[in-house]
Design a protein around this motif. Structure first.
Motif, mmCIF file in Angstrom:
data_model
loop_
_atom_site.group_PDB
_atom_site.id
_atom_site.type_symbol
_atom_site.label_atom_id
_atom_site.label_comp_id
_atom_site.label_asym_id
_atom_site.label_seq_id
_atom_site.Cartn_x
_atom_site.Cartn_y
_atom_site.Cartn_z
ATOM 1 N N LEU A 175 -97.834 54.927 -30.343
ATOM 2 C CA LEU A 175 -98.713 55.463 -29.299
ATOM 3 C C LEU A 175 -97.969 55.698 -27.985
ATOM 4 C CD1 LEU A 175 -102.000 53.459 -29.998
ATOM 5 C CD2 LEU A 175 -101.280 55.681 -30.880
ATOM 6 N N ASP A 176 -96.781 55.087 -27.833
ATOM 7 C CA ASP A 176 -95.981 55.349 -26.624
ATOM 8 C C ASP A 176 -95.021 56.524 -26.837
ATOM 9 O OD1 ASP A 176 -94.053 54.338 -28.292
ATOM 10 O OD2 ASP A 176 -93.457 52.673 -26.998
ATOM 11 N N HIS A 192 -101.340 60.985 -24.223
ATOM 12 C CA HIS A 192 -101.825 60.884 -22.846
ATOM 13 C C HIS A 192 -102.632 62.108 -22.422
ATOM 14 C CE1 HIS A 192 -102.007 59.575 -18.721
ATOM 15 N NE2 HIS A 192 -101.512 60.728 -18.315
ATOM 16 N N TYR A 233 -109.180 56.822 -28.311
ATOM 17 C CA TYR A 233 -108.190 57.445 -29.207
ATOM 18 C C TYR A 233 -108.859 58.263 -30.308
ATOM 19 C CZ TYR A 233 -104.037 55.522 -27.060
ATOM 20 O OH TYR A 233 -103.014 55.262 -26.178
ATOM 21 N N PHE B 410 -99.462 62.282 -12.089
ATOM 22 C CA PHE B 410 -98.543 62.568 -13.186
ATOM 23 C C PHE B 410 -98.356 64.083 -13.311
ATOM 24 C CE2 PHE B 410 -99.268 58.347 -15.724
ATOM 25 C CZ PHE B 410 -99.047 57.630 -14.578
ATOM 26 N N TYR B 542 -101.526 54.943 -13.064
ATOM 27 C CA TYR B 542 -102.367 56.051 -13.518
ATOM 28 C C TYR B 542 -103.820 55.775 -13.141
ATOM 29 C CZ TYR B 542 -104.827 59.117 -16.816
ATOM 30 O OH TYR B 542 -105.656 60.047 -17.389
ATOM 31 N N PHE B 709 -100.557 52.680 -22.893
ATOM 32 C CA PHE B 709 -99.493 53.603 -23.286
ATOM 33 C C PHE B 709 -99.404 54.810 -22.355
ATOM 34 C CE2 PHE B 709 -100.452 51.308 -27.256
ATOM 35 C CZ PHE B 709 -99.212 50.709 -27.405
ATOM 36 N N PRO B 711 -97.752 57.191 -19.844
ATOM 37 C CA PRO B 711 -96.312 57.481 -19.814
ATOM 38 C C PRO B 711 -95.622 56.953 -18.562
ATOM 39 C CG PRO B 711 -97.586 59.446 -19.293
ATOM 40 C CD PRO B 711 -98.581 58.391 -19.670
#
Lengths: 718, 718
Positions: A175-176, A192, A233, B410, B542, B709, B711
């Motif tokens: 997921l990263d 993201h 998700y 971002f 974020y 997660f 970024p």
């Protein structure tokens, strides 16, 4: 009129050359103008108009694809019209004038699976038809492939249905966005910015998969994170599923077995606990509300530290069937991996999956596939076929190949893997006598299985060319083609891919086909010749590490596998050793038990062999080891020299790119030879034969090399 | 002839439209055919032949660039010839017939720095000349920019030298290819395949930087890893330096202060220890043997857990000067970051850098630059200028801007940062009376500094469009232009970039210029209006997190900065509070100390203000806070509507891409407004004004959101 035509031709030529930069960026789908003038003329003659059914997203895609492809390949704008002849007709229901042909078409259609198609030359037209939109899409790509590779299309009679049902890529994507064992950049899933942002890559990915018949994708790593099952998700997964659906690509997820505890607030994940069962049922229902055609779950349980039913004293059957029950009402499936081995089991690691799974034959629910790696260890450059194939007549077994080159030089080594896949698929299990080849297990014909499938661990990433090495694309392509038809030959696939990707010029295709076909054996020679295996460096698996001896568990070391000592080298898996051979059918076991009958390529896999053992060529094992490593290096040098002759046929950038990669491959082939031979020499105590180039550095030097930032390492949060 | 010409025009048109896919993929360097017919004709007339000096890699690059650019922009193949007139002449030594012009040229040349250039219309020719190859390259790109933006070229008299010396990108790129605070994919440096494999991206990166005058790149993260200083990495660095050199781009590295211990085997990294000094000297010599024009080191020391001289009771001066001494013989420099703050210092974090560094004024070696962030906290959407600017007359200070949008949404928020940079550069420090603006500190004119520079924390990654958001390219571009000339206006830059990147059509340029110029204020409004700062969510930064109160240290929380209570909100930094205002020159301090004189944009930065405080518009602070958040949201809606009108002027893909990104920006602008207003309402205990749209969810909901997660999070190995 003539001038406009001229201009138009020119225009099309340019589009085909320029619009997509490096040809490898658009994979095997950049429709170059037909090179052969005669063939071009034939095609222009044969396709003077097109008539394509409309009315769905998939049909829109077919319309766009065909128009784009014909514009650039045929250098003409083909009008949409339903003419009497010289038409390309793509439609689910074909009405023909001649009743006879029409009814023969109906008969053939009836024999197709839902994904199958017909491509037929009838009454001067070319007709692509099928039962479903997706079948039409597959048929369309097949037909376009014929044009791309410049095959005759004047008398077509093609009847195709896929030989396996579930043809999926397994993405070990976290997921990263790191990718475990990924060597082509990072994950193409930008979690993201989903669900709002649909990267153009998602669409190109679906299109590429559809073009080779891949019909499913497991988005997440088998070393799973439960978060992907949370609502935010699921919304992202839905966005991807919506993009993929018209391309016939279903979405699957990996299910972390402990998810009910990690995101469900339960105190257990025991598969026999009713709260746990209810949680999975509700979670599954929740997913299907967002993704009505969700494919199901892939599970790695009780392996390499992953949670699973055994944590609660339950079995793989208990775990798999619980999930299967939750998926069943939605027609979803469970792919339950057989890749298990326990640090508490002192027996040969090669035996464990068989020992653990075969006794459960017949106990899995009918929507469970057991997913078995091609060999019993772990995607080595060469392994004998996994003994489970053919050994579970009551259980659908699914093949798991690794497309990403975890053990084959990452993405800087040119290796054509369909050759490896073919070797496995053609291996004879002898489970129902001779000709019981693995392909027949995979396509279900050996034991009359309905549910069948093939999984490939993807080599896809964010790199411009998708796979790091431009030739890595051939492995994605070849996997897809073999999943559709496990009986295809690697030569066919190599030729097809080369023609599609680079050029149809025979002066390019022939030498490069030889190079591709040879490339896998070359890697085996410079990494793990004569049946050696699992002697790479630890953790990242980059480069040689035959000296690895201290790890968390013995079966993670190299010495466990090569067992080199003053007497010889190799793992005795015969009756006198671990008896892993007994897991094969009798004729196979007998062959492997006898050192003289064992093919030399598996010699050290099954036998501990004295250094002085005399081999078929009359030379000792030690000298053969040295010479085979040297052959591997020499063959990479030949690859370099072949590549240099290819410069006229490809773009400057492509030429340079592969040239640089081959220089890395050559350097690393020598590194493998030098490091392994110096290391093994400590045990053999023999000189290197004169034909072997002397190592450039000392063993200490090779052992001192460290690569803490080699790509593809397992995630830190795991 | 006519027909051939026609065809050729057509051919060129196609190349310009097709060869590079999305125009944003090739940044501001895709040379579209000149749209205005009159201008095109003028250019064709003015450039009938070219004569470009040869003899070096840089000159080869100029030749290629000019030919490629003229081919596509002018739709004609311009012959290489030294004609009497209507020629474009690019050469270091220009021989002209008229002695007079030649000597005036010599005089002007003499006044240039080594990187400067002249572009002059002389005797019917266009002449680009300079003292060096790199000057010629910069002049060439300047001239091409004139064509791209359709400026007149018939009477040019351009004399340009960069106003700062060191114009560098800082890549916060880790050796595992993650990028700290990176939102455009991952690091473009593929360390694993270096030095053999030279990614085409490296070349494109160097070219893009050269085109805007950036002359250095710090390859690695300021949170540094010592491994980059080991031999195998130096070899990789050398490979990049070799690619970058002909583009005038020097390579710098971050030096981890504890490297002598981590990779040198020493027991200390004390800068006064002679072994340590010797280690750095030898290490520096080693680097210069591979990279003879290595730029030097960037150091983050004793900040946020990084090692530094204070670990040994030494000072920043001791640390910086030790490295400076090692670099000095090679003409290398040290960029020593002033971004320090200690958890053991209970005073206002905003004061610490000034307190720690200003007393050292005059003590740093002459090849040390102190690198100061634009504001005293950390790259917030808006900060008053850093009080260190102008406060160290004996020390070269370098500006550090952040191009990557760590705190500005971002890469999914459209924000034109040159507007922010301009606000800082135009701020008056009053250090030598009125007009002592920050730009004069940066270009060295205020205190007559020789060594000057500007650093930008890069927003570059592996994404196809380089910067995640296609409009992020404008921030890279604008940074480069301002580093070259800190007095440029953000409007000029916006117009230039829009014309280069998308279209010269006024119907596109004018509304989009307005949108760009407004965009930064919009983000401030929906994130941190009225001087609020540092109220984002923790770790990943974020989304909103005004509630963040429990962290390892108070100055990492949000409550430390907004100090909302039942009385009001804001950080009292006046004489009655932390007295941070005293770090500014008197006129500035006086202004900020007085709430009535403090610009409303800095209100809550300097004052704790009652909720009922009446502001200029007659409304209370509370209502103003609500209305400003709402304005931010409304302005994003206007951006969406403006963008929809731009559809005719750009490609379908580009339109769709930005449309999707704007939908994320709008969603998140609302999220910021709702979360912050609900949170602050707990303290104000007042109703939302009617003009503010009611929050969609509860405060609890917003507080429950987690993004493990997201970024750009700091690396796990750090």
């Amino acid at each position: 009129m003539k001038k406009a035509q001229h201009l138009f031709v020119f225009y099309l030529l340019l589009i085909s050359q320029l619009s997509l930069g490096n040809s490898t960026d658009s994979l095997w789908l950049h429709y170059r103008t037909i090179e052969n003038k005669k063939v071009l003329k034939d095609y222009q003659q044969a396709i003077q108009s097109i008539s394509i059914q409309k009315g769905s997203e998939t049909l829109d895609i077919i319309n766009e694809e065909v128009k784009h492809a014909l514009n650039t390949m045929l250098q003409q704008k083909t009008p949409t019209a339903n003419k009497n002849s010289n038409s390309l007709i793509i439609s689910k229901s074909i009405s023909l004038k001649s009743g006879k042909n029409s009814s023969s078409l109906s008969n053939e259609l009836a024999q197709l699976t839902d994904e199958g198609y017909l491509i037929q030359s009838i009454e001067g037209n070319t007709i692509i038809t099928s039962k479903t939109d997706i079948g039409l899409l597959y048929g369309t790509f097949h037909f376009l492939r014929l044009l791309q590779t410049e095959q005759p299309i004047d008398d077509l009679s093609i009847v195709q249905s896929p030989k396996t049902q579930i043809r999926v890529l397994n993405h070990w994507d976290n997921l990263d966005r790191t990718v475990e064992r990924g060597y082509a950049g990072f994950s193409i899933w930008n979690w993201h910015t989903l669900p709002e942002y649909i990267d153009q890559r998602y669409i190109e990915y679906a299109r590429a998969n559809a073009s080779i018949g891949i019909n499913g994708t497991v988005l997440t790593n088998v070393n799973a994170n439960a978060l992907v099952l949370t609502p935010s998700y699921i919304e992202k997964v839905k966005a991807l599923a919506d993009v993929f659906r018209p391309y016939g690509l279903k979405v699957y997820l990996t299910a972390r077995f402990s998810a009910p505890m990690e995101i469900g607030g339960l105190k257990t994940a025991d598969p026999l606990n009713s709260e746990v069962q209810k949680w999975w049922q509700q979670k599954t229902d929740e997913i299907y509300r967002s993704v009505p055609d969700f494919g199901g779950f892939l599970v790695k349980a009780n392996s390499e530290g992953q949670p699973g039913p055994q944590n609660y004293g339950r079995t793989h059957v208990d775990g798999a069937n619980m999930l299967a029950k939750a998926l069943k009402p939605h027609n979803g499936i469970v792919m339950w991996r057989a890749f298990v081995y326990s640090e508490h089991d002192p027996s040969d690691r090669a035996k464990q999956a068989y020992s653990e799974f075969v006794p459960f034959d017949g106990q899995f629910a009918d929507n469970v596939l057991v997913q078995v790696k091609n060999g019993a260890i772990d995607f080595q450059p060469r392994e004998p076929f996994h003994p489970m194939f053919g050994a579970m007549p009551q259980t659908p077994l699914m093949m798991e190949f690794q497309i990403t080159q975890e053990y084959l030089g990452f993405s800087t080594h040119l290796v054509f893997l369909p050759k490896l896949f073919e070797e496995v698929l053609q291996s004879d299990t002898y489970r129902k006598g001779k000709e019981s080849i693995v392909a027949k297990v995979v396509d279900g014909t050996l034991h009359n299985k309905k549910l069948t499938g093939m999984a490939g661990v993807a080599n896809i990433g964010t790199d411009d060319n998708w796979t790091g090495h431009p030739f890595g694309q051939a492995n994605w392509y070849g996997f897809g083609r073999l999943a559709w038809d496990p009986y295809l030959s690697s030569e066919e696939i190599a030729e097809e891919w080369l023609r599609l990707t680079f050029s149809t010029n025979e002066d390019f295709v022939e030498p490069m086909k030889k190079l591709l076909i040879q490339s896998r054996e070359t890697v085996v020679k410079y990494m793990t010749p004569l049946g050696l295996h699992h002697i790479m460096d630890a953790h990242h698996h980059y480069g040689p590490g035959p000296w690895i001896s201290k790890m968390g568990r013995p079966d993670w070391t190299s010495v466990y596998y090569h067992k080199a000592d003053s007497i010889g080298i190799g793992f005795d898996r015969t009756t006198s050793g671990s008896n892993a051979t007994s897991q094969y059918a009798d004729p196979v076991a007998a062959q492997f038990n006898n050192i003289s009958n064992t093919p030399q390529k598996y010699l050290l896999w099954f036998h501990h062999v004295p250094w002085d053992y005399q081999m078929l060529n009359g030379k000792t094992l030690w000298n053969n080891l040295a010479l085979t490593y040297q052959e591997g290096v020499d063959e990479v040098e030949e690859m370099v020299s072949t590549w240099h002759k290819m410069e006229p046929y490809i773009s400057k950038l492509e030429f340079k790119e592969v040239e640089m990669l081959l220089s890395i491959q050559l350097k690393e082939a020598k590194w493998w030879k030098n490091a392994c031979m110096l290391y093994f020499q400590q045990f053999s105590d023999k000189p290197f034969p004169a034909e072997m180039e002397k190592p450039e550095k000392s063993l200490e030097y090779y052992q001192s090399l460290k690569f803490p930032f080699a790509p593809g390492i397992r995630p830190k949060w795991d």
